[in-house]
Write a protein that holds these residues in place. Structure first.
Motif, PDB file in Angstrom:
ATOM      1  N   VAL A 141       0.809  -1.211   0.000  1.00 32.42           N
ATOM      2  CA  VAL A 141       0.000   0.000   0.000  1.00 32.42           C
ATOM      3  C   VAL A 141       0.845   1.266   0.000  1.00 32.42           C
ATOM      4  O   VAL A 141       0.328   2.349  -0.262  1.00 32.42           O
ATOM      5  CB  VAL A 141      -0.997   0.030   1.188  1.00 32.42           C
ATOM      6  N   GLU A 198      -7.021  -3.411   2.294  1.00 28.13           N
ATOM      7  CA  GLU A 198      -6.289  -2.461   1.456  1.00 28.13           C
ATOM      8  C   GLU A 198      -6.965  -1.094   1.378  1.00 28.13           C
ATOM      9  O   GLU A 198      -6.306  -0.059   1.514  1.00 28.13           O
ATOM     10  CB  GLU A 198      -6.116  -3.037   0.046  1.00 28.13           C
ATOM     11  N   ASP A 199      -8.271  -1.052   1.159  1.00 27.52           N
ATOM     12  CA  ASP A 199      -8.958   0.233   1.012  1.00 27.52           C
ATOM     13  C   ASP A 199      -8.829   1.087   2.267  1.00 27.52           C
ATOM     14  O   ASP A 199      -8.539   2.285   2.187  1.00 27.52           O
ATOM     15  CB  ASP A 199     -10.431   0.027   0.660  1.00 27.52           C
ATOM     16  N   ARG A 244      -5.204   2.344   2.632  1.00 27.01           N
ATOM     17  CA  ARG A 244      -4.902   3.451   1.713  1.00 27.01           C
ATOM     18  C   ARG A 244      -5.547   4.751   2.189  1.00 27.01           C
ATOM     19  O   ARG A 244      -4.942   5.827   2.076  1.00 27.01           O
ATOM     20  CB  ARG A 244      -5.343   3.112   0.291  1.00 27.01           C
ATOM     21  N   LYS A 245      -6.728   4.683   2.746  1.00 29.92           N
ATOM     22  CA  LYS A 245      -7.397   5.886   3.275  1.00 29.92           C
ATOM     23  C   LYS A 245      -6.588   6.459   4.430  1.00 29.92           C
ATOM     24  O   LYS A 245      -6.363   7.676   4.509  1.00 29.92           O
ATOM     25  CB  LYS A 245      -8.809   5.525   3.734  1.00 29.92           C
TER      26      LYS A 245
END
Length: 83
Positions: free
Chosen positions: A8, A61-62, A65-66
Motif C-alpha cells: 500500500v 487495502e482500502d 490506503r485511506k
C-alpha cells in the motif's frame, strides 16, 4: 486468496515505515514491513536499500490506503500540531 498481502506504500526509511505501521495497527489494520530484518541490522539505508514497503492483507487495502492518504495530506494532524 485469503491473507494475501498487498503493498500500500513505499517509504524511504524504517522510521517512517514504523509510523505508518503504528497508524494502521491503531486502526485495526495488521501491517507488515519489507526488508525489516536487513534494516534492523544496519538501522539505516542508502538509495534502494532505504526503501521499505508497507503491506497489508488484501481485504484491508482500502482502509489502509485511506489512512495513509490522510497521513500524507496532514488530515491526521491535531490542532496543536504546527502546520
Amino acid at each position: 486468496m485469503p491473507n494475501e498481502l498487498v503493498k500500500v506504500e513505499t517509504v524511504s526509511g524504517l522510521i517512517e515505515a514504523e509510523i505508518l505501521r503504528g497508524l494502521l495497527e491503531a486502526a485495526g489494520v495488521a501491517a507488515e514491513l519489507s526488508h525489516e530484518a536487513a534494516l534492523s541490522v544496519y538501522s539505516f539505508g542508502i538509495g534502494r536499500m532505504a526503501r521499505v514497503e508497507v503491506m497489508v492483507r488484501a481485504e484491508q487495502e482500502d482502509l489502509a490506503r485511506k489512512i495513509i492518504d490522510d497521513y500524507n495530506s496532514g488530515a491526521l494532524a491535531t490542532p496543536d500540531d504546527p502546520a
